[in-house]
Design a protein around this motif. Structure first.
Motif, PDB file in Angstrom:
ATOM      1  N   THR A   1       0.835  -1.162   0.033  1.00 24.48           N
ATOM      2  CA  THR A   1      -0.179   0.116   0.135  1.00 24.48           C
ATOM      3  C   THR A   1       0.813   1.345  -0.160  1.00 24.48           C
ATOM      4  O   THR A   1       0.498   2.314  -0.496  1.00 24.48           O
ATOM      5  CB  THR A   1      -1.124   0.004   1.301  1.00 24.48           C
ATOM      6  OG1 THR A   1      -1.741  -1.051   1.202  1.00 24.48           O
ATOM      7  CG2 THR A   1      -1.829   1.114   1.156  1.00 24.48           C
TER       8      THR A   1
ATOM      9  N   ASP B   1      -1.397   2.496 -12.650  1.00 28.47           N
ATOM     10  CA  ASP B   1      -2.410   1.885 -13.820  1.00 28.47           C
ATOM     11  C   ASP B   1      -2.750   0.441 -13.005  1.00 28.47           C
ATOM     12  O   ASP B   1      -4.078   0.114 -13.574  1.00 28.47           O
ATOM     13  CB  ASP B   1      -1.431   1.650 -14.931  1.00 28.47           C
ATOM     14  CG  ASP B   1      -1.240   2.896 -15.831  1.00 28.47           C
ATOM     15  OD1 ASP B   1      -1.697   3.813 -15.557  1.00 28.47           O
ATOM     16  OD2 ASP B   1      -0.124   2.703 -16.676  1.00 28.47           O
ATOM     17  N   SER B   2      -2.135   0.086 -12.142  1.00 28.49           N
ATOM     18  CA  SER B   2      -2.457  -1.463 -12.029  1.00 28.49           C
ATOM     19  C   SER B   2      -3.316  -1.418 -10.343  1.00 28.49           C
ATOM     20  O   SER B   2      -4.271  -2.363 -10.157  1.00 28.49           O
ATOM     21  CB  SER B   2      -1.143  -2.447 -11.601  1.00 28.49           C
ATOM     22  OG  SER B   2      -0.242  -1.770 -10.742  1.00 28.49           O
ATOM     23  N   TYR B   3      -3.027  -0.151  -9.560  1.00 32.12           N
ATOM     24  CA  TYR B   3      -3.665  -0.200  -8.378  1.00 32.12           C
ATOM     25  C   TYR B   3      -5.155   0.347  -8.390  1.00 32.12           C
ATOM     26  O   TYR B   3      -5.279   1.181  -9.379  1.00 32.12           O
ATOM     27  CB  TYR B   3      -3.014   0.585  -7.330  1.00 32.12           C
ATOM     28  CG  TYR B   3      -1.704  -0.112  -6.499  1.00 32.12           C
ATOM     29  CD1 TYR B   3      -1.204  -1.373  -7.318  1.00 32.12           C
ATOM     30  CD2 TYR B   3      -1.278   0.603  -5.707  1.00 32.12           C
ATOM     31  CE1 TYR B   3      -0.212  -1.938  -6.718  1.00 32.12           C
ATOM     32  CE2 TYR B   3      -0.080  -0.370  -5.073  1.00 32.12           C
ATOM     33  CZ  TYR B   3       0.322  -1.521  -5.500  1.00 32.12           C
ATOM     34  OH  TYR B   3       1.491  -1.928  -5.056  1.00 32.12           O
ATOM     35  N   SER B   4      -6.015   0.009  -7.428  1.00 26.47           N
ATOM     36  CA  SER B   4      -7.269   0.762  -7.524  1.00 26.47           C
ATOM     37  C   SER B   4      -7.080   2.080  -6.510  1.00 26.47           C
ATOM     38  O   SER B   4      -6.843   2.055  -5.049  1.00 26.47           O
ATOM     39  CB  SER B   4      -8.217  -0.128  -6.692  1.00 26.47           C
ATOM     40  OG  SER B   4      -9.353   0.725  -6.194  1.00 26.47           O
TER      41      SER B   4
ATOM     42  N   GLU C   1      -8.125   5.994  -5.406  1.00 28.13           N
ATOM     43  CA  GLU C   1      -9.373   6.855  -5.110  1.00 28.13           C
ATOM     44  C   GLU C   1      -8.908   8.121  -4.466  1.00 28.13           C
ATOM     45  O   GLU C   1      -8.016   7.792  -3.517  1.00 28.13           O
ATOM     46  CB  GLU C   1     -10.585   6.213  -5.011  1.00 28.13           C
ATOM     47  CG  GLU C   1     -11.355   5.405  -5.970  1.00 28.13           C
ATOM     48  CD  GLU C   1     -12.649   5.006  -5.191  1.00 28.13           C
ATOM     49  OE1 GLU C   1     -13.051   5.312  -4.103  1.00 28.13           O
ATOM     50  OE2 GLU C   1     -13.312   3.873  -6.094  1.00 28.13           O
TER      51      GLU C   1
ATOM     52  N   ASN D   1      -6.027   0.649  -2.717  1.00 28.07           N
ATOM     53  CA  ASN D   1      -6.538  -0.724  -2.601  1.00 28.07           C
ATOM     54  C   ASN D   1      -7.383  -0.518  -1.212  1.00 28.07           C
ATOM     55  O   ASN D   1      -7.449  -1.270  -0.374  1.00 28.07           O
ATOM     56  CB  ASN D   1      -5.527  -1.633  -2.435  1.00 28.07           C
ATOM     57  CG  ASN D   1      -4.655  -1.867  -3.910  1.00 28.07           C
ATOM     58  OD1 ASN D   1      -5.462  -1.427  -4.834  1.00 28.07           O
ATOM     59  ND2 ASN D   1      -3.363  -1.785  -3.660  1.00 28.07           N
ATOM     60  N   ASN D   2      -8.434   0.393  -1.063  1.00 30.97           N
ATOM     61  CA  ASN D   2      -9.395   0.653   0.019  1.00 30.97           C
ATOM     62  C   ASN D   2      -8.792   0.989   1.281  1.00 30.97           C
ATOM     63  O   ASN D   2      -9.524   1.178   2.153  1.00 30.97           O
ATOM     64  CB  ASN D   2     -10.232  -0.532   0.014  1.00 30.97           C
ATOM     65  CG  ASN D   2     -11.002  -0.706  -1.165  1.00 30.97           C
ATOM     66  OD1 ASN D   2     -11.719  -0.020  -1.583  1.00 30.97           O
ATOM     67  ND2 ASN D   2     -11.124  -2.125  -1.571  1.00 30.97           N
TER      68      ASN D   2
END
Length: 544
Positions: free
Chosen positions: A393, A437-440, A442, A465-466
Motif C-alpha cells: 500500500t 495503472d494497476s492499483y485501485s 481514489e 486498494n481501499n
C-alpha cells in the motif's frame, strides 16, 4: 460601436502598474457597494443588479457563475484579482498597438511589470512558513527555489517517458505549429495582414486546434489515455509575440502517418491538402512525399508553410547524437533561465513575461492522464502514515517521496524505518506510473464552507486498494528569524501606538511631529510625559 468599460479605459490610459490597479479597484469597489446596497434594500432585483454590474464591468462575469457572487463582490481581494487580470489583457493590447521593431517576444513595459510582479511574489513566498503537527517549520523559499523544484520534476518526467518509449519500441515525432498569417501582429516576412486578434485569443485558438487533432486521433484508435501516444507540448511567442507550439510526442512508427495527417488537416491554412474540410485530389500523393522525406531521408524532416515535422530516434546512434529529451530541455531551460538570470532585456525573460501576461502554461504533459497530479498528491502523504500500513500500500507514496522502507532492531524488536532512496527519479516515476495503472486508487475529499459560505471540496488523502492514506497537515507559522521577529514586533507595536495617539495629539498639539512621537514611544511613561509637557508649554496647553 461597442461601449468600453470605464475601468478598462482607465487602465488603458494610465497603465497596469500597482498604483493604477489599486485606484481602479477602489473605484470599482465604490461602484459595487452602491449597487449592492440597492440590491439588499430591494430597490432592484438580482437580474437587474447583475445587468447593471456587467454593463459597467463585463470582466466580472465569471464571478456570477459562483454560488455566492454578492459576497465575492464585497471582497476587495476578489476585485483586485479581477482588475489585475484585466490589466494584463489591456497591457497586451497596448503592447501590440505600439509595437516597436526593437521589441522581441514582449515589450519593455511588460517586462518591467513582470519583474515587479515577480519581486512581489518572491518576497511573499519567502515570508511564508508552515508548521507540521510535530512542530517542524518549513519555508516555502522564493520563486527561484520553486523553479528548481519544477525543473527537476520536468526533467524526471521527460526522461521517464523517453525510457518508457524505448521499452515499447516507439519513435519520437517533434513538430512545430503556428497561427495563421492574419494573427501575426508584425511578421518578419511577407505582407502584414493582421486582423487585430488579441494575443490571448490567438493562444486559445492554437490550443483548441492542437486538442482537436488529438481527439481525432482517439477516434482512430490512437488514444492518449491508453498511452498509444504521449509526450509534451511547450508554448512560446515568435519575435512579434504571436504564439506557436512545439510538440514532442512518442508514438509507434505505424501510427506516425495518421498523426501527421490529422495535424495537417488542422493547420493547413494555405489549403494545400484540404479545401473546405474536404481532401484535395492530390492529397495522397502530397502526403506520400512528406512521409518519404520524414521517414526515409537522411535529415528525417519535412515542412509545410505552417508546420515543421522532425523524426527523432529514441535509440541514439552516430547519425542521431541528440536524444528526444535534449530537444525539449532547450525550451525548458529558457523558462528556468528567466528566473535565475533576471535579465530584463534577454529573450528568456521576454518569453517568461509573455507567458505571465497571456496566462499560457509553459509546459504541458500529453497523455499519461492524471500522472502529474497523482505524483504530487502522493508526495503530500505523511511519513508517519506510511509506517503504519503494509509495504504494498505504501509503495506508490514511497516512490513519489524518494524513500525506502527498511527494518532496524531496537531493544530486540524490529522497527520499521524510512531512508532516502538512491534510485534515479525518472526510474521511480516509471515504476510509479505502472503501479498507478494497476492499483485501485481514489481520492478522499472533505466538504467544507469557504469564506464566502460556498460549499467546496478539498482533497485530504488517497485511498490505495481501499486503504486510506491521509495527507500531512500543516498550518501557517509566524515563526521567523529571532532578530527579524523582534523588529517586526516593535514595528507592529509602534504602528498601533501611532494610530492610537497621533489623531489626538495632532488636534491638541499641532506642532508635534512624527519624530516626537517616535522618540516618545521608546521612552518610559515619565519621559513621555516630560516631552509632551515641554511641547505643550509652547501652546499653553496641559499635557495629555
Amino acid at each position: 460601436m461597442t461601449k468600453i468599460s470605464p475601468f478598462k479605459l482607465s487602465l488603458f490610459v494610465k497603465g497596469g502598474r500597482k498604483v493604477h490597479i489599486e485606484k481602479v479597484t477602489t473605484d470599482l469597489w465604490l461602484f459595487l457597494n452602491e449597487q449592492i446596497r440597492s440590491l439588499e434594500s430591494g430597490a432592484v432585483s438580482f437580474s437587474q443588479f447583475k445587468s447593471n454590474v456587467l454593463v459597467r464591468a463585463s470582466f466580472l462575469e465569471p464571478i456570477f457563475s459562483k454560488q455566492n457572487p454578492v459576497d465575492r463582490l464585497k471582497s476587495d481581494k476578489t476585485l483586485r484579482r479581477a482588475v489585475s487580470k484585466l490589466s494584463k489583457n489591456v497591457e497586451l493590447s497596448r503592447m501590440v498597438k505600439h509595437w516597436k521593431k526593437t521589441d522581441r517576444k514582449s515589450s519593455l513595459e511588460v517586462r518591467r511589470l513582470t519583474k515587479a510582479i515577480n519581486e512581489s511574489a518572491d518576497n511573499f513566498l519567502k515570508n511564508q512558513n508552515f508548521k507540521s503537527k510535530d512542530g517542524r517549520i518549513f519555508k516555502l523559499g522564493g520563486l527561484a527555489e520553486r523553479q528548481k523544484i519544477k525543473m527537476g520534476e520536468r526533467i524526471a518526467i521527460t526522461k521517464a517517458m523517453e525510457h518508457d518509449a524505448k521499452q515499447k519500441g516507439m519513435d519520437c515525432l517533434f513538430f512545430t505549429v503556428t497561427c495563421p498569417p492574419e494573427m501575426h501582429p508584425s511578421p518578419k516576412y511577407g505582407k502584414n495582414s493582421y486582423n487585430g486578434t488579441h494575443l490571448q485569443e490567438s493562444t486559445k485558438f492554437l490550443n483548441k486546434k492542437i486538442s482537436s487533432s488529438f481527439k481525432e486521433l482517439s477516434k482512430k484508435g490512437i488514444s492518449r489515455e491508453n498511452s498509444d501516444v504521449f509526450g509534451f507540448r511547450v508554448i512560446e511567442p515568435h519575435d512579434d509575440a504571436c504564439p506557436h507550439i512545439h510538440c514532442l510526442l512518442f508514438i509507434k512508427k505505424a501510427h506516425i502517418r495518421t498523426l501527421v495527417e490529422e495535424v495537417l488537416k488542422a493547420f493547413d491554412y494555405k489549403n494545400q491538402f484540404t479545401y473546405k474540410r474536404r481532401l484535395r485530389n492530390d492529397y495522397k500523393n502530397k502526403v506520400d512525399m512528406l512521409m518519404m522525406s520524414l521517414l526515409l531521408s537522411k535529415i528525417n524532416e519535412c515542412k509545410t508553410p505552417s508546420i515543421h515535422f522532425k523524426l527523432i530516434k529514441t535509440v541514439n546512434d552516430a547519425l542521431t547524437p541528440a536524444s528526444p529529451s535534449s530537444y525539449l530541455f532547450k525550451y525548458m531551460f529558457e523558462d528556468y533561465d528567466a528566473f535565475l538570470e533576471d535579465d530584463l532585456y534577454g529573450d528568456s525573460f521576454g518569453v517568461a513575461s509573455w507567458r505571465k501576461f497571456v496566462g499560457a502554461r509553459s509546459y504541458a504533459v500529453v497523455g499519461w492522464k492524471g500522472f502529474v497530479t497523482a505524483w504530487r498528491d502522493f508526495r503530500k502523504i505523511s511519513e508517519k502514515t506510511l509506517l503504519t500500513v503494509d509495504k504494498k500500500t505504501s509503495k506508490p507514496a514511497l516512490l513519489a517521496k524518494g524513500l525506502e522502507l527498511y527494518e532496524k532492531k531496537h531493544c530486540g524488536v524490529l522497527v520499521a524505518k524510512l531512508k532516502q532512496s538512491h534510485s534515479p527519479p525518472h526510474l521511480r516515476m516509471l515504476e510509479f506510473k505502472k503501479l498507478l495503472d494497476s492499483y485501485s486508487i481514489e481520492w478522499v475529499s472533505d466538504e467544507h464552507l469557504n469564506k464566502f459560505n460556498e460549499k467546496t471540496k478539498k482533497k485530504i488523502g488517497v485511498a490505495v486498494n481501499n486503504e486510506i492514506l491521509l495527507f500531512g497537515l500543516y498550518e501557517k507559522s509566524t515563526a521567523r528569524n529571532a532578530v527579524l521577529s523582534s523588529l517586526q514586533t516593535i514595528k507592529d507595536a509602534f504602528r498601533r501606538f501611532t494610530l492610537m495617539v497621533t489623531p489626538t495629539l495632532k488636534t491638541n498639539y499641532p506642532r508635534i511631529s512624527r519624530t516626537h512621537i517616535t522618540i516618545a514611544y521608546f521612552l518610559s511613561s515619565v519621559e513621555q510625559y516630560e516631552i509632551f509637557r515641554l511641547i505643550s508649554l509652547t501652546r499653553n496647553r496641559d499635557p495629555p
